[in-house]
Design a protein around this motif. Sequence first.
Motif, PDB file in Angstrom:
ATOM      1  N   GLU A 145      12.002 -31.514 -16.703  1.00 28.41           N
ATOM      2  CA  GLU A 145      12.002 -32.986 -17.290  1.00 28.41           C
ATOM      3  C   GLU A 145      10.655 -32.640 -18.274  1.00 28.41           C
ATOM      4  N   VAL A 146       9.693 -32.122 -17.865  1.00 29.67           N
ATOM      5  CA  VAL A 146       8.721 -32.103 -19.078  1.00 29.67           C
ATOM      6  C   VAL A 146       9.063 -31.377 -20.186  1.00 29.67           C
ATOM      7  N   ASN A 147       9.816 -30.019 -19.885  1.00 32.60           N
ATOM      8  CA  ASN A 147      10.140 -29.254 -21.111  1.00 32.60           C
ATOM      9  C   ASN A 147      10.938 -30.147 -21.735  1.00 32.60           C
ATOM     10  N   PHE A 148      12.062 -30.890 -21.457  1.00 30.49           N
ATOM     11  CA  PHE A 148      12.978 -31.724 -22.095  1.00 30.49           C
ATOM     12  C   PHE A 148      12.203 -32.726 -23.023  1.00 30.49           C
ATOM     13  N   LEU A 149      11.115 -33.661 -22.379  1.00 37.34           N
ATOM     14  CA  LEU A 149      10.435 -34.368 -23.153  1.00 37.34           C
ATOM     15  C   LEU A 149       9.739 -33.937 -24.286  1.00 37.34           C
ATOM     16  N   MET A 150       9.328 -32.611 -24.109  1.00 35.87           N
ATOM     17  CA  MET A 150       8.494 -32.034 -25.229  1.00 35.87           C
ATOM     18  C   MET A 150       9.357 -31.582 -26.234  1.00 35.87           C
ATOM     19  N   LYS A 151      10.747 -31.492 -25.966  1.00 38.52           N
ATOM     20  CA  LYS A 151      11.591 -31.057 -27.007  1.00 38.52           C
ATOM     21  C   LYS A 151      12.294 -32.502 -27.799  1.00 38.52           C
ATOM     22  N   LEU A 152      12.074 -33.682 -27.362  1.00 36.69           N
ATOM     23  CA  LEU A 152      12.273 -34.686 -27.919  1.00 36.69           C
ATOM     24  C   LEU A 152      11.959 -34.994 -29.376  1.00 36.69           C
ATOM     25  N   ARG A 169      18.753 -37.215 -15.345  1.00 37.70           N
ATOM     26  CA  ARG A 169      17.478 -38.075 -15.883  1.00 37.70           C
ATOM     27  C   ARG A 169      17.545 -37.802 -17.332  1.00 37.70           C
ATOM     28  N   VAL A 170      17.495 -36.645 -17.832  1.00 41.79           N
ATOM     29  CA  VAL A 170      17.176 -36.301 -19.237  1.00 41.79           C
ATOM     30  C   VAL A 170      18.333 -36.954 -20.345  1.00 41.79           C
ATOM     31  N   ALA A 171      19.457 -37.278 -19.592  1.00 39.99           N
ATOM     32  CA  ALA A 171      20.347 -38.155 -20.434  1.00 39.99           C
ATOM     33  C   ALA A 171      19.804 -39.406 -20.822  1.00 39.99           C
ATOM     34  N   GLY A 172      18.968 -40.007 -19.844  1.00 39.76           N
ATOM     35  CA  GLY A 172      18.382 -41.160 -20.114  1.00 39.76           C
ATOM     36  C   GLY A 172      17.660 -41.122 -21.041  1.00 39.76           C
ATOM     37  N   HIS A 173      16.789 -40.120 -20.984  1.00 38.48           N
ATOM     38  CA  HIS A 173      15.571 -39.794 -22.048  1.00 38.48           C
ATOM     39  C   HIS A 173      16.303 -39.718 -23.539  1.00 38.48           C
ATOM     40  N   LYS A 174      17.179 -38.976 -23.543  1.00 37.71           N
ATOM     41  CA  LYS A 174      17.991 -38.644 -24.951  1.00 37.71           C
ATOM     42  C   LYS A 174      18.343 -39.954 -25.342  1.00 37.71           C
ATOM     43  N   GLU A 175      18.999 -40.957 -24.447  1.00 44.05           N
ATOM     44  CA  GLU A 175      19.346 -42.177 -24.969  1.00 44.05           C
ATOM     45  C   GLU A 175      18.410 -43.147 -25.400  1.00 44.05           C
ATOM     46  N   GLY A 176      17.229 -43.069 -24.858  1.00 45.01           N
ATOM     47  CA  GLY A 176      15.811 -43.770 -24.779  1.00 45.01           C
ATOM     48  C   GLY A 176      15.509 -43.233 -26.305  1.00 45.01           C
ATOM     49  N   MET A 177      15.540 -42.009 -26.659  1.00 46.85           N
ATOM     50  CA  MET A 177      15.073 -41.546 -27.878  1.00 46.85           C
ATOM     51  C   MET A 177      15.976 -42.134 -29.294  1.00 46.85           C
TER      52      MET A 177
END
Length: 250
Positions: A81-88, A39-47
């Motif tokens: 996932e939350v930790n990844f979102l906080m890093k975005l 899922r985090v790969a999707g968040h990175k692409e979304g960023m």
Amino acid sequence: MTQILEDNNIKLSQDNIPSHIAVIMDGNGRWAKKRGLPRVAGHKEGMNNVKTIAIKASKLGVKVLTLYAFSTENWGRPSTEVNFLMKLPIDFFGVFMPELMQNNIRVFATGILDDVPEKTRNIIIKAIDETKNNTGMILNFAFNYGGRADILEATKRIVKKIQNDELVIDDIDESLFSKNLLTNTLKGFSDPDLLIRTSGETRISNFMLWQMAYTEMIFEDILWPDYSPENLVEDIYKFQNRDRRFGKLN
């Protein structure tokens, strides 16, 4: 005379570009799952897509682009996932700040930043400070934001002012209430003209409940990482063909 902007063979009226567009960027996780990725790969692409859409919106003449980046309910997701979102935000501003400056984009944030990890909060505050003299479009991140929390906190602020004899009950009207909401920093652009939600979901998920009383809404089946500048132009065209009466008769 109405000025016409032609983009991707679509004719837009420059006199009717929505001043404030809000986006619920949904579908990052599903985008990744379809590709067998975490899922985090999707968040990175979304960023990465945030930059693309922000620059396009700026060039089209949008005054404020608000992106629902992290809701008050998102804390309930798995900690990884939350930790990844906080890093975005740290990654985003670390990579894209030069392009935001080049495009004269000003950064704002709407949300309860006191509850955000210090490193994340500091990078957001730094981005706001570094772009404060820019005069172009406001890129507003709704980060740790919830519509109900916004309304509750505004109510508490008003009650406190009444208790301190700064206000009386008869002073309370829509204008005063709006001024106590988190979006007051956007001044004349606090209420979105257009809401776009990607991924096919058709709900507003506790987003700007007060502010969207008369917002036009478009729900796209496209997942956020696939949402393109061409899609944005098409959605603005749809907006321009809506009949906005605000409860009145034309």
